[in-house]
Motif scaffolding. Structure first.
Motif, PDB file in Angstrom:
ATOM      1  N   GLY A 158     -41.413  -6.738   6.481  1.00 39.39           N
ATOM      2  CA  GLY A 158     -40.303  -7.257   5.683  1.00 39.39           C
ATOM      3  C   GLY A 158     -39.005  -7.462   6.445  1.00 39.39           C
ATOM      4  O   GLY A 158     -38.005  -7.868   5.847  1.00 39.39           O
ATOM      5  N   TRP A 159     -39.000  -7.230   7.768  1.00 43.03           N
ATOM      6  CA  TRP A 159     -37.724  -7.292   8.483  1.00 43.03           C
ATOM      7  C   TRP A 159     -37.090  -8.688   8.495  1.00 43.03           C
ATOM      8  O   TRP A 159     -35.851  -8.782   8.447  1.00 43.03           O
ATOM      9  CB  TRP A 159     -37.861  -6.748   9.910  1.00 43.03           C
ATOM     10  CG  TRP A 159     -38.505  -7.670  10.913  1.00 43.03           C
ATOM     11  CD1 TRP A 159     -39.798  -7.682  11.282  1.00 43.03           C
ATOM     12  CD2 TRP A 159     -37.851  -8.707  11.661  1.00 43.03           C
ATOM     13  NE1 TRP A 159     -40.029  -8.656  12.223  1.00 43.03           N
ATOM     14  CE2 TRP A 159     -38.841  -9.296  12.479  1.00 43.03           C
ATOM     15  CE3 TRP A 159     -36.551  -9.193  11.729  1.00 43.03           C
ATOM     16  CZ2 TRP A 159     -38.564 -10.364  13.344  1.00 43.03           C
ATOM     17  CZ3 TRP A 159     -36.269 -10.248  12.597  1.00 43.03           C
ATOM     18  CH2 TRP A 159     -37.265 -10.823  13.395  1.00 43.03           C
ATOM     19  N   PRO A 160     -37.855  -9.804   8.571  1.00 41.15           N
ATOM     20  CA  PRO A 160     -37.170 -11.108   8.595  1.00 41.15           C
ATOM     21  C   PRO A 160     -36.309 -11.345   7.353  1.00 41.15           C
ATOM     22  O   PRO A 160     -35.194 -11.868   7.447  1.00 41.15           O
ATOM     23  CB  PRO A 160     -38.317 -12.113   8.678  1.00 41.15           C
ATOM     24  CG  PRO A 160     -39.431 -11.365   9.332  1.00 41.15           C
ATOM     25  CD  PRO A 160     -39.321  -9.977   8.768  1.00 41.15           C
ATOM     26  N   GLN A 161     -36.817 -10.942   6.184  1.00 39.48           N
ATOM     27  CA  GLN A 161     -36.052 -11.120   4.954  1.00 39.48           C
ATOM     28  C   GLN A 161     -34.774 -10.281   4.979  1.00 39.48           C
ATOM     29  O   GLN A 161     -33.693 -10.757   4.612  1.00 39.48           O
ATOM     30  CB  GLN A 161     -36.910 -10.750   3.748  1.00 39.48           C
ATOM     31  CG  GLN A 161     -36.215 -10.955   2.412  1.00 39.48           C
ATOM     32  CD  GLN A 161     -37.122 -10.612   1.240  1.00 39.48           C
ATOM     33  OE1 GLN A 161     -38.280 -10.235   1.418  1.00 39.48           O
ATOM     34  NE2 GLN A 161     -36.590 -10.735   0.042  1.00 39.48           N
ATOM     35  N   ARG A 179     -34.800   0.971   8.004  1.00 42.59           N
ATOM     36  CA  ARG A 179     -33.472   0.861   7.394  1.00 42.59           C
ATOM     37  C   ARG A 179     -32.458   0.297   8.387  1.00 42.59           C
ATOM     38  O   ARG A 179     -31.270   0.544   8.281  1.00 42.59           O
ATOM     39  CB  ARG A 179     -33.021   2.231   6.899  1.00 42.59           C
ATOM     40  CG  ARG A 179     -33.963   2.857   5.878  1.00 42.59           C
ATOM     41  CD  ARG A 179     -33.416   4.145   5.296  1.00 42.59           C
ATOM     42  NE  ARG A 179     -32.224   3.922   4.510  1.00 42.59           N
ATOM     43  CZ  ARG A 179     -31.508   4.894   3.940  1.00 42.59           C
ATOM     44  NH1 ARG A 179     -31.882   6.162   4.096  1.00 42.59           N
ATOM     45  NH2 ARG A 179     -30.434   4.628   3.239  1.00 42.59           N
ATOM     46  N   LEU A 180     -32.948  -0.482   9.337  1.00 45.63           N
ATOM     47  CA  LEU A 180     -32.076  -1.060  10.354  1.00 45.63           C
ATOM     48  C   LEU A 180     -31.010  -1.965   9.740  1.00 45.63           C
ATOM     49  O   LEU A 180     -29.896  -2.054  10.256  1.00 45.63           O
ATOM     50  CB  LEU A 180     -32.923  -1.864  11.356  1.00 45.63           C
ATOM     51  CG  LEU A 180     -32.205  -2.491  12.557  1.00 45.63           C
ATOM     52  CD1 LEU A 180     -31.539  -1.419  13.410  1.00 45.63           C
ATOM     53  CD2 LEU A 180     -33.189  -3.315  13.384  1.00 45.63           C
ATOM     54  N   TYR A 181     -31.336  -2.622   8.634  1.00 46.31           N
ATOM     55  CA  TYR A 181     -30.403  -3.558   7.996  1.00 46.31           C
ATOM     56  C   TYR A 181     -29.849  -3.019   6.674  1.00 46.31           C
ATOM     57  O   TYR A 181     -29.384  -3.790   5.838  1.00 46.31           O
ATOM     58  CB  TYR A 181     -31.094  -4.905   7.777  1.00 46.31           C
ATOM     59  CG  TYR A 181     -31.627  -5.496   9.072  1.00 46.31           C
ATOM     60  CD1 TYR A 181     -30.758  -5.996  10.039  1.00 46.31           C
ATOM     61  CD2 TYR A 181     -32.996  -5.523   9.341  1.00 46.31           C
ATOM     62  CE1 TYR A 181     -31.231  -6.523  11.220  1.00 46.31           C
ATOM     63  CE2 TYR A 181     -33.479  -6.048  10.528  1.00 46.31           C
ATOM     64  CZ  TYR A 181     -32.592  -6.544  11.468  1.00 46.31           C
ATOM     65  OH  TYR A 181     -33.058  -7.053  12.654  1.00 46.31           O
ATOM     66  N   ASP A 182     -29.893  -1.717   6.503  1.00 42.89           N
ATOM     67  CA  ASP A 182     -29.367  -1.067   5.302  1.00 42.89           C
ATOM     68  C   ASP A 182     -27.897  -0.696   5.548  1.00 42.89           C
ATOM     69  O   ASP A 182     -27.616   0.212   6.331  1.00 42.89           O
ATOM     70  CB  ASP A 182     -30.186   0.180   5.000  1.00 42.89           C
ATOM     71  CG  ASP A 182     -29.718   0.897   3.736  1.00 42.89           C
ATOM     72  OD1 ASP A 182     -28.648   0.536   3.194  1.00 42.89           O
ATOM     73  OD2 ASP A 182     -30.411   1.828   3.301  1.00 42.89           O
ATOM     74  N   PRO A 183     -26.934  -1.378   4.891  1.00 43.60           N
ATOM     75  CA  PRO A 183     -25.513  -1.106   5.161  1.00 43.60           C
ATOM     76  C   PRO A 183     -25.122   0.351   4.934  1.00 43.60           C
ATOM     77  O   PRO A 183     -24.330   0.908   5.702  1.00 43.60           O
ATOM     78  CB  PRO A 183     -24.789  -2.038   4.183  1.00 43.60           C
ATOM     79  CG  PRO A 183     -25.756  -3.131   3.905  1.00 43.60           C
ATOM     80  CD  PRO A 183     -27.103  -2.485   3.943  1.00 43.60           C
TER      81      PRO A 183
END
Length: 286
Positions: free
Chosen positions: A212-215, A48-52
């Motif tokens: 899925g991290w690049p997306q 969830r590193l890119y979960d606002p």
């Protein structure tokens, strides 16, 4: 270093402290970019590193209010580097981070080859960008160390120079033309080291955040929150944004910059070629 140079350096530092004094409260408590890095260190490996929403929860837990962007915009390997600091209480972690930044800046001055170190140190003491990096909690001092190591090792240890240069991928938009510079100067071993280092960092990122991290990372980079002042940025995009210029013109200018960097790199030694690549990368960055 002579007494006069020391006095001049202290005068520069005093002037910069005076410049940033109105923001000293936020600077002292770490209400700056370090919050991003600390949050990244907390969330890396969770998926969830890119979960606002999750980013906002973590930021609120440690400083009472989330950053307005609510977006993490660095690769996972960069967040993993901050994992040890994120294990500490926030204020303590921030103080350790500032000491690391200072150590990195000193390391840059000591490692950069071919210059009068006293003059370089004096320039740093008077540098508004250097002070802005500290005031905003930015990590560019570490990038200076990677560049200094690459410059020092490029003759005797070109493979290692390329490997350490790969760490600049933490802020890759400022180094887009570096591979072109290496290609122009036919520094094949450095280029191989750069590619190998990039591959290792990519593997670490996949292991940390999944396939899925690049997306998710690209979606974060597309967020309008991360660049509220694009039109004031010192690059071609900032020059043309919101004006009569067409995007095609921006692309043509970017290609012209890349061509100029290639020609300049072919006709220059290591350091001037690197400077051309860095200047060109800044111009075509977003």
């Amino acid at each position: 270093m002579r007494i006069g140079q020391i006095a001049a350096g202290l005068a520069g530092i005093a002037l910069l402290v005076f410049f940033w004094w109105p923001s000293m409260g936020k600077i002292a408590t770490g209400q700056n970019d370090f919050l991003w890095f600390y949050t990244g260190g907390r969330l890396v490996g969770s998926g969830r590193l890119y979960d606002p929403a999750r980013v906002g929860q973590v930021e609120t837990a440690f400083v009472g209010t989330p950053d307005k962007t609510l977006v993490y915009i660095r690769p996972p390997f960069h967040a993993l580097m901050f994992r040890p600091l994120a294990a500490l209480p926030y204020v303590l972690a921030y103080r350790v981070y500032l000491l690391l930044l200072l150590g990195a800046l000193v390391g840059f001055v000591l490692l950069w080859p071919g210059l009068n170190r006293a003059a370089l140190a004096l320039a740093c003491c008077w540098s508004l960008p250097v002070s802005a990096a500290f005031a905003n909690g930015q990590d560019v001092a570490f990038l200076l160390v990677w560049l200094a190591l690459a410059a020092r090792w490029h003759r005797r240890h070109p493979l290692w120079a390329g490997l350490v240069l790969a760490l600049c991928a933490a802020k890759f938009q400022l180094f887009l033309l570096v591979p072109l510079w290496l290609l122009a100067q036919r520094r094949w071993r450095m280029l191989a080291g750069l590619a190998a280092g990039g591959g290792v960092l990519a593997l670490i990122s996949f292991l940390a955040e999944g396939w899925g991290w690049p997306q998710r990372f690209l979606a974060a980079l597309r967020s309008p929150r991360i660049a509220p002042g694009e039109w004031i940025m010192p690059n071609l995009h900032g020059l043309w944004l919101g004006r009569a210029g067409h995007p095609v013109v921006e692309v043509i200018l970017a290609l012209a910059v890349a061509a100029a960097v290639f020609v300049a790199a072919r006709r220059s030694e290591f350091t001037p070629g690197l400077c051309a690549a860095l200047t060109g990368s800044l111009l075509i960055s977003y």
